[in-house]
Write a protein that holds these residues in place. Structure first.
Motif, PDB file in Angstrom:
ATOM      1  N   ARG A  74     128.737 -21.836 140.090  1.00  0.00           N
ATOM      2  CA  ARG A  74     129.107 -22.563 141.307  1.00  0.00           C
ATOM      3  C   ARG A  74     129.939 -23.555 140.958  1.00  0.00           C
ATOM      4  NH1 ARG A  74     125.623 -26.596 142.270  1.00  0.00           N
ATOM      5  NH2 ARG A  74     123.523 -26.201 141.095  1.00  0.00           N
ATOM      6  N   LEU A  75     130.335 -24.388 142.005  1.00  0.00           N
ATOM      7  CA  LEU A  75     131.017 -25.706 141.921  1.00  0.00           C
ATOM      8  C   LEU A  75     129.907 -26.582 141.738  1.00  0.00           C
ATOM      9  CD1 LEU A  75     134.096 -25.567 144.071  1.00  0.00           C
ATOM     10  CD2 LEU A  75     134.120 -25.725 141.508  1.00  0.00           C
ATOM     11  N   PRO A  76     130.109 -27.937 141.194  1.00  0.00           N
ATOM     12  CA  PRO A  76     128.957 -28.791 141.211  1.00  0.00           C
ATOM     13  C   PRO A  76     128.749 -29.634 142.622  1.00  0.00           C
ATOM     14  CG  PRO A  76     130.698 -29.562 139.856  1.00  0.00           C
ATOM     15  CD  PRO A  76     130.926 -27.984 140.287  1.00  0.00           C
ATOM     16  N   THR A  77     127.689 -29.937 142.892  1.00  0.00           N
ATOM     17  CA  THR A  77     127.535 -31.042 143.660  1.00  0.00           C
ATOM     18  C   THR A  77     128.067 -32.448 143.471  1.00  0.00           C
ATOM     19  OG1 THR A  77     125.571 -31.848 143.521  1.00  0.00           O
ATOM     20  CG2 THR A  77     125.443 -29.769 144.960  1.00  0.00           C
ATOM     21  N   GLU A  78     128.474 -33.127 144.308  1.00  0.00           N
ATOM     22  CA  GLU A  78     128.989 -34.582 143.778  1.00  0.00           C
ATOM     23  C   GLU A  78     127.989 -35.328 143.039  1.00  0.00           C
ATOM     24  OE1 GLU A  78     131.371 -38.390 145.755  1.00  0.00           O
ATOM     25  OE2 GLU A  78     130.294 -37.121 146.975  1.00  0.00           O
ATOM     26  N   ALA A  79     126.629 -35.285 143.389  1.00  0.00           N
ATOM     27  CA  ALA A  79     125.722 -35.873 142.784  1.00  0.00           C
ATOM     28  C   ALA A  79     125.481 -35.456 141.310  1.00  0.00           C
ATOM     29  CB  ALA A  79     124.299 -35.787 143.514  1.00  0.00           C
ATOM     30  N   GLU A  80     125.474 -33.947 141.315  1.00  0.00           N
ATOM     31  CA  GLU A  80     125.381 -33.413 139.794  1.00  0.00           C
ATOM     32  C   GLU A  80     126.413 -33.755 139.027  1.00  0.00           C
ATOM     33  OE1 GLU A  80     122.983 -29.137 140.907  1.00  0.00           O
ATOM     34  OE2 GLU A  80     125.332 -29.134 141.196  1.00  0.00           O
ATOM     35  N   TRP A  81     127.680 -33.819 139.635  1.00  0.00           N
ATOM     36  CA  TRP A  81     128.780 -34.184 138.633  1.00  0.00           C
ATOM     37  C   TRP A  81     128.516 -35.714 138.329  1.00  0.00           C
ATOM     38  CZ3 TRP A  81     132.384 -37.502 137.314  1.00  0.00           C
ATOM     39  CH2 TRP A  81     133.413 -36.987 136.514  1.00  0.00           C
ATOM     40  N   GLU A  82     128.503 -36.488 139.454  1.00  0.00           N
ATOM     41  CA  GLU A  82     128.269 -37.874 138.773  1.00  0.00           C
ATOM     42  C   GLU A  82     127.186 -38.049 137.478  1.00  0.00           C
ATOM     43  OE1 GLU A  82     127.221 -42.441 140.511  1.00  0.00           O
ATOM     44  OE2 GLU A  82     128.742 -41.280 141.630  1.00  0.00           O
ATOM     45  N   TYR A  83     125.952 -37.509 137.898  1.00  0.00           N
ATOM     46  CA  TYR A  83     124.769 -37.722 136.947  1.00  0.00           C
ATOM     47  C   TYR A  83     124.987 -37.050 135.638  1.00  0.00           C
ATOM     48  CZ  TYR A  83     119.795 -36.557 135.458  1.00  0.00           C
ATOM     49  OH  TYR A  83     119.086 -36.178 134.645  1.00  0.00           O
ATOM     50  N   ALA A  84     125.818 -35.910 135.543  1.00  0.00           N
ATOM     51  CA  ALA A  84     126.153 -35.504 134.330  1.00  0.00           C
ATOM     52  C   ALA A  84     127.094 -36.228 133.696  1.00  0.00           C
ATOM     53  CB  ALA A  84     126.804 -34.069 134.485  1.00  0.00           C
ATOM     54  N   ALA A  85     127.897 -36.817 134.252  1.00  0.00           N
ATOM     55  CA  ALA A  85     129.060 -37.749 133.822  1.00  0.00           C
ATOM     56  C   ALA A  85     128.570 -38.974 133.149  1.00  0.00           C
ATOM     57  CB  ALA A  85     130.145 -38.140 134.968  1.00  0.00           C
ATOM     58  N   ARG A  86     127.741 -39.444 133.721  1.00  0.00           N
ATOM     59  CA  ARG A  86     126.846 -40.815 133.174  1.00  0.00           C
ATOM     60  C   ARG A  86     126.260 -40.728 132.014  1.00  0.00           C
ATOM     61  NH1 ARG A  86     126.744 -45.225 136.587  1.00  0.00           N
ATOM     62  NH2 ARG A  86     127.546 -44.881 138.642  1.00  0.00           N
ATOM     63  N   GLY A  87     125.877 -39.333 131.840  1.00  0.00           N
ATOM     64  CA  GLY A  87     125.227 -38.906 130.589  1.00  0.00           C
ATOM     65  C   GLY A  87     123.796 -39.554 129.991  1.00  0.00           C
ATOM     66  N   GLY A  88     123.051 -39.955 131.299  1.00  0.00           N
ATOM     67  CA  GLY A  88     121.827 -40.603 130.818  1.00  0.00           C
ATOM     68  C   GLY A  88     121.877 -42.016 130.954  1.00  0.00           C
ATOM     69  N   GLN A  89     123.230 -42.719 131.106  1.00  0.00           N
ATOM     70  CA  GLN A  89     123.442 -44.126 130.894  1.00  0.00           C
ATOM     71  C   GLN A  89     123.350 -44.761 132.404  1.00  0.00           C
ATOM     72  OE1 GLN A  89     126.115 -45.457 127.522  1.00  0.00           O
ATOM     73  NE2 GLN A  89     127.176 -43.810 128.593  1.00  0.00           N
ATOM     74  N   GLU A  90     122.483 -45.578 132.573  1.00  0.00           N
ATOM     75  CA  GLU A  90     122.479 -46.237 134.007  1.00  0.00           C
ATOM     76  C   GLU A  90     123.357 -47.402 134.226  1.00  0.00           C
ATOM     77  OE1 GLU A  90     120.657 -45.967 136.689  1.00  0.00           O
ATOM     78  OE2 GLU A  90     119.038 -44.605 136.075  1.00  0.00           O
ATOM     79  N   SER A  91     123.992 -47.257 135.294  1.00  0.00           N
ATOM     80  CA  SER A  91     124.890 -48.367 135.764  1.00  0.00           C
ATOM     81  C   SER A  91     126.130 -48.754 134.678  1.00  0.00           C
ATOM     82  CB  SER A  91     124.222 -49.724 136.221  1.00  0.00           C
ATOM     83  OG  SER A  91     123.166 -49.422 136.931  1.00  0.00           O
ATOM     84  N   GLN A  92     126.500 -47.618 134.015  1.00  0.00           N
ATOM     85  CA  GLN A  92     127.734 -47.909 133.267  1.00  0.00           C
ATOM     86  C   GLN A  92     128.905 -47.352 134.158  1.00  0.00           C
ATOM     87  OE1 GLN A  92     127.179 -49.167 129.645  1.00  0.00           O
ATOM     88  NE2 GLN A  92     125.304 -49.905 131.074  1.00  0.00           N
ATOM     89  N   VAL A  93     130.147 -48.050 133.684  1.00  0.00           N
ATOM     90  CA  VAL A  93     131.312 -47.709 134.397  1.00  0.00           C
ATOM     91  C   VAL A  93     132.037 -46.557 134.005  1.00  0.00           C
ATOM     92  CG1 VAL A  93     133.513 -48.715 134.866  1.00  0.00           C
ATOM     93  CG2 VAL A  93     131.644 -50.201 134.648  1.00  0.00           C
ATOM     94  N   TYR A  94     132.018 -46.116 132.804  1.00  0.00           N
ATOM     95  CA  TYR A  94     132.635 -44.947 132.256  1.00  0.00           C
ATOM     96  C   TYR A  94     131.673 -44.002 131.513  1.00  0.00           C
ATOM     97  CZ  TYR A  94     136.217 -48.578 132.621  1.00  0.00           C
ATOM     98  OH  TYR A  94     136.991 -49.560 132.835  1.00  0.00           O
ATOM     99  N   PRO A  95     132.007 -42.664 131.287  1.00  0.00           N
ATOM    100  CA  PRO A  95     131.026 -41.798 130.713  1.00  0.00           C
ATOM    101  C   PRO A  95     130.806 -42.333 129.486  1.00  0.00           C
ATOM    102  CG  PRO A  95     132.992 -40.598 131.560  1.00  0.00           C
ATOM    103  CD  PRO A  95     133.394 -42.157 131.709  1.00  0.00           C
TER     104      PRO A  95
END
Length: 310
Positions: free
Chosen positions: A150-171
């Motif tokens: 399926r396609l990711p939700t917007e929340a899933e996408w951003e959570y995955a893009a952050r890669g476990g880093q809090e409040s970082q600007v880029y992946p």
């Protein structure tokens, strides 16, 4: 696919580049899921088309009865020369242009589609590992269903893009996209007429060209924009503030005050055209939107899959 572990994060803008629709930041809890390590490639999409005979949106003539629903009342039907199978292709300029007028770098090109990214005469031969482009949201959804994903939700996408880093600007963290070694495929120079190509590419790059984020996901910044499942609403984050949202799936309907007649879906991640002077789309919190029947030379997708528990 890569396993994305369950967790919580603060969703929304992290620096002064953030747009109004990235605020307020709000807490989100996400269940574990699997995500494609890369954007869906030409080779993968070709296999889907070969197996199903699927015809993409860009390969079909627009239907006026559907198109006029996205336009103000009384809008006139475009001429037959426009109502043909076509898609939007990037055309670099020769000098500075009004960055509020996207027609200065996008052209409606008959015959442009996923097999012919720049229009008739172009092809994807030798580009099997490049991300598929000119795919609409409907095309991406059809591929996901065929693949059992399926396609990711917007929340899933951003959570995955952050890669476990809090409040970082880029992946990859907070180092600017153009500092140090190339970290993503973006527009380096003066958009849309001068690309310095420090990252090695003018348009899209093969997947896995740049270092993945800490979860092992490639091109979560740049290369091509990626469709999410959610409707886009400019004020959606306001409805989520002050509480923790669990697996949010987006608003029930679209709302874009800049284009109130068109229903839109969310895209994430930026593309080879992103530059700080224009959109800074490579930021993990950056939101983009487009009508689900739109295909462009810089738009693709990746899939996710639920974790099945016994």
């Amino acid at each position: 696919m890569v396993l994305i572990p369950a967790g919580s994060f603060d969703m929304g803008g992290d620096n002064s580049q953030a747009s109004a629709d990235e605020f307020p930041k709000h807490r989100v809890q996400v269940s574990a899921f699997y995500m494609d390590a890369t954007e869906v490639t030409n080779a993968q999409f070709r296999a889907f088309v070969a197996a199903t005979g699927y015809i993409t949106t860009a390969e079909q003539r627009p239907v006026w009865e559907e198109l006029k629903k996205t336009l103000p009342a009384g809008a006139q039907r475009p001429p037959d020369s426009i109502m043909v199978a076509a898609s939007l292709v990037f055309r670099p300029g020769n000098g500075p242009v009004d960055l509020n007028d996207f027609s200065r770098w996008w052209s409606w090109v008959p015959g442009a589609d996923w097999r012919h990214p720049q229009g008739p005469g172009s092809s994807i031969d030798g580009k099997e590992e490049y991300p598929v482009v000119h795919v609409s949201w409907f095309d991406a959804l059809a591929y996901c269903k065929w693949a059992g994903k399926r396609l990711p939700t917007e929340a899933e996408w951003e959570y995955a893009a952050r890669g476990g880093q809090e409040s970082q600007v880029y992946p990859w963290g907070n180092e600017h996209v153009h500092a140090g070694a190339p970290k993503a495929n973006s527009w380096e120079g003066k958009f849309p007429y001068l690309n310095e190509q420090r990252d090695g590419y003018v348009t899209s790059a093969p997947v896995k060209r740049y270092t993945p984020n800490k979860l092992g996901l490639y091109d979560m910044a740049g290369n091509v924009w990626e469709w999410c499942n959610d409707w886009y609403a400019a004020d959606h984050y306001q409805a989520l503030s002050g509480r923790t949202s669990v697996n949010p799936a987006g608003p029930e309907k679209s709302h874009d005050p800049q284009d109130p007649y068109a229903a839109k879906r969310v895209l994430r991640g930026g593309s080879f055209l992103c530059n700080d002077s224009y959109c800074s789309g490579y930021r993990v919190a950056r939101r983009m939107k487009s009508s689900p029947d739109t295909g462009l030379e810089h738009t693709g997708f990746r899939c996710v899959k639920d974790v099945v528990t016994k």
